[in-house]
Design an enzyme around this catalytic site. Structure first.
Site, PDB file in Angstrom:
ATOM      1  N   ASP A 131      45.475  41.211  10.491  1.00  0.00           N
ATOM      2  CA  ASP A 131      46.355  40.304  11.547  1.00  0.00           C
ATOM      3  C   ASP A 131      47.782  39.752  11.484  1.00  0.00           C
ATOM      4  O   ASP A 131      47.997  39.503  10.414  1.00  0.00           O
ATOM      5  CB  ASP A 131      45.143  38.875  11.465  1.00  0.00           C
ATOM      6  CG  ASP A 131      45.567  37.725  11.861  1.00  0.00           C
ATOM      7  OD1 ASP A 131      45.990  38.147  13.072  1.00  0.00           O
ATOM      8  OD2 ASP A 131      45.312  37.025  11.860  1.00  0.00           O
ATOM      9  N   ASP A 136      45.743  34.434  13.497  1.00  0.00           N
ATOM     10  CA  ASP A 136      44.509  33.482  14.759  1.00  0.00           C
ATOM     11  C   ASP A 136      43.169  34.647  14.039  1.00  0.00           C
ATOM     12  O   ASP A 136      42.061  34.028  15.023  1.00  0.00           O
ATOM     13  CB  ASP A 136      45.180  34.317  16.363  1.00  0.00           C
ATOM     14  CG  ASP A 136      45.048  35.911  16.596  1.00  0.00           C
ATOM     15  OD1 ASP A 136      44.880  36.702  15.534  1.00  0.00           O
ATOM     16  OD2 ASP A 136      45.286  36.122  17.402  1.00  0.00           O
ATOM     17  N   ASP A 179      32.750  57.046  24.413  1.00  0.00           N
ATOM     18  CA  ASP A 179      31.626  56.216  24.119  1.00  0.00           C
ATOM     19  C   ASP A 179      30.181  56.492  24.814  1.00  0.00           C
ATOM     20  O   ASP A 179      30.145  56.293  26.100  1.00  0.00           O
ATOM     21  CB  ASP A 179      32.264  54.530  24.559  1.00  0.00           C
ATOM     22  CG  ASP A 179      31.224  53.612  23.428  1.00  0.00           C
ATOM     23  OD1 ASP A 179      31.208  53.663  22.372  1.00  0.00           O
ATOM     24  OD2 ASP A 179      30.804  52.789  24.686  1.00  0.00           O
ATOM     25  N   GLU A 234      30.358  60.712  21.930  1.00  0.00           N
ATOM     26  CA  GLU A 234      29.593  59.951  21.794  1.00  0.00           C
ATOM     27  C   GLU A 234      28.414  59.891  22.204  1.00  0.00           C
ATOM     28  O   GLU A 234      28.523  59.824  23.508  1.00  0.00           O
ATOM     29  CB  GLU A 234      29.831  58.154  21.298  1.00  0.00           C
ATOM     30  CG  GLU A 234      28.554  57.215  20.498  1.00  0.00           C
ATOM     31  CD  GLU A 234      28.848  56.368  20.455  1.00  0.00           C
ATOM     32  OE1 GLU A 234      28.195  55.064  19.717  1.00  0.00           O
ATOM     33  OE2 GLU A 234      28.877  56.115  21.961  1.00  0.00           O
TER      34      GLU A 234
END
Length: 535
Positions: free
Chosen positions: A29, A33, A208, A272
């Protein structure tokens, strides 16, 4: 010139590559946040490059309402503000390429977010310009859904929309309506999305849930699935998924995508393909030279035990024969529990983690490492109050939360939140993850991190491990022995999957000399979780 350079000259970079998967919410990060982002990844790419991997695969960072944490996309060509900007992505690509790393990104084609402008238009009427861009169907005479298809996340795969007076299909969340890939305009729009990212310099795509891309236009009912005795926590588990996915035209779509990718030299595509028996589709999607380069195997991701026979049977599905695709293997990812917690009792974790890493890096195919796997991160127990995963929340407490494998990367053991963020992270860190942090392991020559660097270098130093043929010589309850062969080089790999010492049959190694020995392995015996590479 090194052996690695010689090998690279005669093969595509991706064939035998080691790929490092980054889940962007949880890697680093940069803006405080509590959520990882693209600049955070860029700032930590030195760590990835130091591993010696060939590429990074970055899970979705696209514009999204985050109902399924980025797999519900509202702009296929945008970066969600939580992750940064397109300029941040360009900077990431530039830095990765400067470090010698290829960059792969997810492409999620089977569905969009219900907040995508395409769907917002599609649902307004049955006659608008995008009316047929999604899968719409009339109710049965009694008002019930068009057929019996069930959603992966629970309940019918159909949701009623009063504006159109029709149901729309969603194989996943109701906020993820399925695109209609039988429509040529949808195919063209999707290829334009792929071109957008190729033009920005990405080196390839992981596609995906690609077997969900096209459905049966006749909307026939799925037949019931036989009861295998395994627990069934979702209505989805009660069906054979013959008609809601896996349409025969999917390979034709993939050929169009491959033709586009081939306009950009050196690009890589991997499918996938999930399901109880995905190998037939994996081979179909990677057959010949006109479809995808590779398919991503699930053989290990949900296995509750790692056994020699599991490995033997998995690699047997990918023989070294002309026209057969190239496999990609992973032991961990963002959807599956951390392998170290699934496969071994806590007292043996260190020895097992070393053996497991060498095994993954010795298999024929691409090796995909999940962030933190090089540290030996364990699965984290996430309390109900901290759950983020919509599937786990919907099926609580029967579905193991995916959140436990998505927890923040520990960078600095003694820093707040282990150096992931200055703020409270979006998911809690594992209680034992601080002591596994990168800074501790970098300073320890005997750490799993240092071993991983060495083993990746070992793989690259031996072309037979990168792209050689594979023959399983022995597989019983405890011992796995296989050979990797390329030209006149033969490398024998032996692994003990048990917590007791096993002998290596004398005829298997011949006059081989050890190249790598883990956990006190020798040419004639393997102590618990020991491994040996001999040439």
């Amino acid at each position: 010139m090194s052996m690695r350079d010689l090998s690279t000259e005669t093969r595509p970079w991706w064939r035998g590559a080691v790929i490092y998967q980054i889940y962007p919410r949880s890697f680093a990060d940069s803006n405080g946040d509590g959520i990882g982002d693209l600049p955070g990844i860029t700032a930590r790419l030195d760590h990835v490059a130091a591993l010696g991997v060939d590429a990074v695969w970055i899970s979705p960072f696209f514009t999204s309402p985050m109902r399924d944490f980025g797999y519900d996309i509202a702009d296929f060509c945008g970066v969600d503000p939580v992750f940064g900007t397109l300029s941040d992505f360009d900077a990431l690509i530039e830095r990765a390429h400067a470090l010698g790393l290829k960059v792969l990104i997810d492409q999620v084609y089977s569905h969009s977010s219900d907040q995508h402008p395409w769907f917002q238009e599609s649902r307004t009427s049955r006659t608008n310009a995008r009316a047929d861009w999604y899968v719409w169907a009339d109710a049965k005479p009694d008002g019930s859904p068009p057929n019996n298809w069930q959603s992966v996340f629970g309940g019918p795969a159909w949701t009623w929309d009063a504006r159109r007076g029709q149901y729309y299909l969603h194989n996943f969340l109701r906020e993820q309506p399925d695109l209609n890939f039988h429509n040529p305009e949808v195919q063209a729009a999707t290829l334009a999305t792929a071109k957008f990212w190729l033009d920005r310099g990405v080196d390839g795509f992981r596609l995906d849930a690609i077997n969900f891309t096209m459905h049966d236009p006749q909307l026939r009912d799925n037949p019931p699935a036989p009861d295998t005795g395994l627990p069934r926590t979702r209505p989805f588990d009660f069906q054979q998924h013959i008609y809601n996915q896996s349409h025969a035209d999917i390979p034709l779509l993939l050929e169009k995508l491959r033709a586009l990718a081939d306009l950009y030299p050196g690009r890589f595509t991997v499918a996938e393909v999930g399901g109880p028996a995905p190998e037939a589709e994996m081979h179909l999607f990677t057959a010949g030279e006109s479809r995808l380069n590779s398919a991503y195997g699930f053989n290990f991701l949900y296995a509750d035990r790692l056994t020699p026979t599991l490995v033997r049977d998995a690699v047997a599905e990918w023989p070294d024969t002309p026209g057969t695709g190239w496999p990609s293997w992973a032991f961990e990812n963002h959807d599956a529990p951390r392998a170290i917690s699934r496969w071994v009792a806590p007292p043996h974790r260190a020895a097992f983690a070393a053996m497991k890493m060498l095994l993954l890096l010795s298999l024929r195919g691409n090796a995909i490492l999940y962030y933190g796997e090089e540290l030996g991160l364990t699965q984290v127990e996430i309390g109900y109050e901290d759950l983020q995963d919509p599937e786990a929340i919907a099926n609580w407490p029967l579905t193991l939360s995916r959140d436990g494998a998505r927890t923040p990367m520990p960078w600095v053991a003694d820093a707040p939140h282990a150096g992931f963020s200055v703020a409270r992270p979006w998911l809690p860190l594992g209680p034992d993850h601080g002591m596994l942090a990168v800074d501790r392991q970098e300073a320890d020559p005997a750490s799993l991190l240092r071993l991983t660097q060495r083993l990746i270098a070992l793989r690259h130093a031996h072309p037979a491990l990168v792209e050689g043929a594979m023959e399983v010589l022995h597989a019983d309850e405890s011992l796995l022995v296989f050979a990797r062969t390329l030209a006149d080089t033969r490398i024998v790999c032996a692994f003990n999957f048990s917590d007791t010492t096993v002998a290596i049959p004398t005829d298997l190694l011949g006059s081989a000399a050890p190249v790598e020995a883990l956990n006190d392995a020798s040419l004639d015996r393997l102590p618990p979780y020991a491994a040996l590479i001999a040439r």
